[in-house]
Design a protein around this motif. Structure first.
Motif, short mmCIF file in Angstrom:
data_model
loop_
_atom_site.label_atom_id
_atom_site.label_comp_id
_atom_site.label_asym_id
_atom_site.label_seq_id
_atom_site.Cartn_x
_atom_site.Cartn_y
_atom_site.Cartn_z
N ARG A 98 17.56 43.68 42.85
CA ARG A 98 18.69 44.01 41.96
C ARG A 98 19.92 43.21 42.37
N GLY B 244 23.83 42.23 42.65
CA GLY B 244 25.10 42.96 42.70
C GLY B 244 26.09 42.25 43.59
N GLN C 102 20.95 49.04 45.71
CA GLN C 102 21.94 49.90 45.06
C GLN C 102 21.25 50.86 44.12
N ASP C 103 21.97 51.95 43.80
CA ASP C 103 21.38 52.92 42.88
C ASP C 103 21.75 52.57 41.44
N GLU C 104 21.42 53.45 40.51
CA GLU C 104 21.66 53.18 39.09
C GLU C 104 23.14 52.98 38.78
N ASP C 105 24.01 53.59 39.57
CA ASP C 105 25.46 53.48 39.33
C ASP C 105 26.09 52.28 40.02
N GLY C 106 25.35 51.63 40.91
CA GLY C 106 25.94 50.51 41.65
C GLY C 106 26.44 50.91 43.03
N GLN C 107 26.17 52.16 43.44
CA GLN C 107 26.52 52.57 44.80
C GLN C 107 25.49 51.94 45.74
N THR C 108 25.97 51.44 46.87
CA THR C 108 25.05 50.83 47.83
C THR C 108 24.13 51.91 48.40
#
Lengths: 422, 263
Positions: free
Chosen positions: A280, A282, A293-299
């Motif tokens: 992914r 980012g 990262q998760d679906e929200d963009g948090q590492t």
């Protein structure tokens, strides 16, 4: 064939790289980029850098054939590039000496660094001592426990070690804290980023200081075997040792290149540090690259038995080389890594860093896959560091300590409570 | 840029200027300590004098934030916060107050959703735009296009270390206002505001910025008055977050009254 990978310049490597940084730091990044560009073209600088490599680090590092390890793994010949024999015990010193020289040119008197396994922190503390500079090293508090010995080493060298309690308490959080320091101290301070990640010019500059690994290895393998290797293997966290050795072979299309990411408990479990394998894109810590990262963009917190590979992203040039298909990146689990670790100890009398053991495991797997047809093939493994720092982790893994309770007590007693500022 | 775009935050700053004062911009983290309370705190902030609300989106790696904001946003993330909450908060506060509501977000959260989708949802919620502390105009191609398409403000930062060329780039890329960084450092309260802030405002105006608001380290009415004498707006964050932490929305309202000179 392609002949353009070797000297790819920043800020962008394909879609990756750049400067995803607060405006406050842009002037400093410009200054570093400008100073580095002039320095590498200045014989006074390069002479001094290569003199330090020879007379302080002990370069060139050896290329050692690991015959017994190779025969346990399969049929191919395996050579080890012995970065573990460098002063301070890993490849990290190459970059740190270079950046300390850059810092001196910039007129900076204070070095800060992040560290995971502690090797980069130790190297930075070493350079600061050598150059008479102040030094602060940020280290995730989870890592100060895993790598207590390296904390003591940094303190012995005169550095202040600050344990970072935020977030996952590992390498990424140490980088966050170092960046916060740098924003406030940039007038006097150079941030010695320890890997080929981060904003331009770090990926290009850190690679340049590690290119010597690949250049030496290429010359040595030609001398020792009369030919280029079939494959080169390196572990990849941020990717500095890997890009250093790959550099010597990137434009030799006959040489296959393999980067081994930390597979932790296995990529399918989510507990790993295989950013490229996960795939992914980012932005983190100043660069666009592959990022866990998760679906929200948090590492997402990464996991690995090796503190030095426990990083949720990877240098942007690696992301690019993956997309180009020039380098193959694969995960190696903790279990496979420790099996290769044990094998090298017993067959060659060399205790590798757990980081480097990922590359050993990858090379062993490759040789096994080739089977008897690989008998004429040659693999170079970048043995990026030595394993002294990992003895406690390995002893726990292999259950070598007689009494479980006294084991825990010993680990606690060794934790660097004194002198570490939380 | 299309001609019909109207900046909500510029309008709020101009309205304050018409009253002979600098705008007061208050920051609160989204969803802290929970969604409902964060909405109440934001409404209390605006009703007690804030002209513009800045809603910070909790992020795993907030490199420009000091300990107070980090602690708050870490708590929010730990309870399972999702990005969709931000748009609900923006909508609720916008509907309740009519104020200009900006989000403050590290760029990867926009990047992950996609700049255009993020802008679409923010605009649909009634949001005014976004402040992006780790995005420089050099990297902002997607974000510029998305904010143009949805008519959103985009606030870039200008720092004490930005030379004239970069100050001009920031001024040209920004819409709404330019965020003038008052000190070299991260968020957090300071006893005094350095003289550097005034120089940042001057440099930014000289580079073509029409409105410059100053943030980082502002925590007292005296800072607001001092900065308000040369800047178009004053941004307060950490002090409000600490008030919310210690005394809930009521304490936020009380501090907002003090900061805006209403009590």
């Amino acid at each position: 064939m392609n002949t353009h990978y070797r000297d790819a310049a920043g800020p962008y490597f394909g879609d990756y790289g750049g400067r995803w940084m607060p405006e406050s730091l842009v002037a400093a990044l410009d200054e570093v980029a400008d100073t580095f560009a002039k320095a590498k073209a200045d014989p006074e600088f390069t002479d001094e850098y290569f003199r330090l490599c020879r007379e302080y680090t002990g370069r060139p590092s050896l290329l050692t054939e690991a015959k017994r390890f190779a025969s346990e793994a399969g049929h191919a010949r395996i050579f080890l590039k012995r970065e573990d024999l460098n002063h301070t015990g890993s490849h990290k010193i190459n970059n740190v000496l270079g950046q300390a020289l850059i810092a001196r040119r910039l007129g900076k008197t204070r070095l800060i660094a992040e560290t995971g396994a502690g090797q980069h922190g130790v190297a930075t503390a070493t350079a600061a001592a050598l150059f008479g500079m102040d030094c602060v090293v940020y280290m995730g508090s989870a890592d100060t426990r895993r790598q207590a010995l390296n904390v003591a080493r940094m303190q012995l060298l005169g550095a202040e070690v600050i344990a970072v309690d935020h977030g996952a308490q590992t390498l990424k959080d140490a980088i966050n804290e170092a960046l916060r320091d740098w924003v406030a101290s940039v007038e006097t301070t150079h941030y010695v980023l320890g890997t080929v990640a981060g904003p331009h010019p770090f990926p290009e500059m850190v690679r340049w200081f590690h290119q010597i690994i690949g250049e030496e290895a290429r010359e040595q393998i030609l001398t020792q075997t009369g030919r280029l290797p079939d494959a080169v293997a390196a572990c990849v966290g941020g990717g500095s040792n890997a890009i250093g050795i790959f550099h010597g072979f990137l434009d030799d299309p006959g040489v296959e290149l393999f980067g081994y990411e930390a597979g932790g408990d296995g990529v399918e479990t989510g507990r790993h540090a295989s950013a490229i394998t996960l795939g992914r894109s980012g932005v983190l810590h100043g660069a666009r690259s592959y990022l866990m990262q998760d679906e929200d963009g948090q590492t997402v917190d990464s996991h690995s038995i090796s503190a030095g590979l426990d990083y949720p992203s990877v240098g942007p040039q690696h992301a690019y080389l993956n997309d180009q298909g020039r380098v193959t990146y694969q995960p190696v689990t903790d279990a496979d890594c420790m099996s290769a670790f044990e094998s090298l100890c017993r067959t060659e009398g060399i205790i590798p860093a757990i980081e480097s053991a990922h590359a050993l495991a990858g090379a062993a797997r490759l040789s096994a896959e080739w089977g008897p047809e690989g008998a004429e093939k040659v693999i170079i493994v970048n043995l990026s560091g030595r394993g002294d720092k990992d003895v406690a982790t390995a002893a726990e893994w292999f259950d070598l300590l007689p009494d479980q309770e006294s084991d825990i007590e010993t680990a606690d007693a060794a934790a660097p409570e004194v002198g570490v500022q939380a | 840029m299309t001609a019909v775009l109207q900046s909500k935050s510029a309008a709020a700053i101009d309205a304050a200027a018409a009253e002979g004062r600098a705008a007061f911009i208050g920051y609160l983290p989204a969803g802290y300590p929970d969604k409902e309370t964060s909405i109440q705190a934001a409404i209390a902030l605006i009703e007690n004098g804030a002209d513009i609300l800045e809603v910070g989106i909790p992020y795993s790696d907030p490199v420009m934030d000091g300990p107070v904001i980090q602690q708050a946003t870490t708590e929010v993330l730990a309870r399972g916060f999702r990005i969709s909450e931000v748009f609900e908060i923006v909508q609720a506060v916008t509907e309740a107050t009519g104020a200009a509501v900006l989000v403050m977000t590290y760029y990867n959260l926009i990047d992950r959703m996609g700049a255009e989708e993020f802008a679409r949802r923010l605009a649909a919620a009634g949001g005014a735009g976004a402040i992006t502390p780790d995005l420089i105009p050099d990297e902002a191609e997607d974000w510029l296009a998305a904010t143009d398409k949805y008519g959103l403000d985009r606030i870039f930062l200008s720092a004490p270390t930005s030379g004239p060329e970069r100050a001009q780039m920031v001024a040209e890329a920004s819409r709404g206002f330019v965020y003038g960084v008052s000190i070299m450092g991260v968020t957090g309260t300071r006893d005094s505001v350095s003289d550097v802030a005034e120089q940042v405002v001057e440099a930014s105006k000289a580079a073509g910025a029409r409105r410059v608001c100053v943030g980082l380290g502002v925590s007292a009415r005296s800072h607001v008055e001092e900065i308000g004498s040369y800047a178009d707006g004053v941004i307060v964050g950490t002090a409000l977050v600490a008030a919310l932490r210690d005394g809930g929305p009521e304490a936020v309202g009380e501090l907002a009254r003090q900061l805006s000179g209403k009590s």
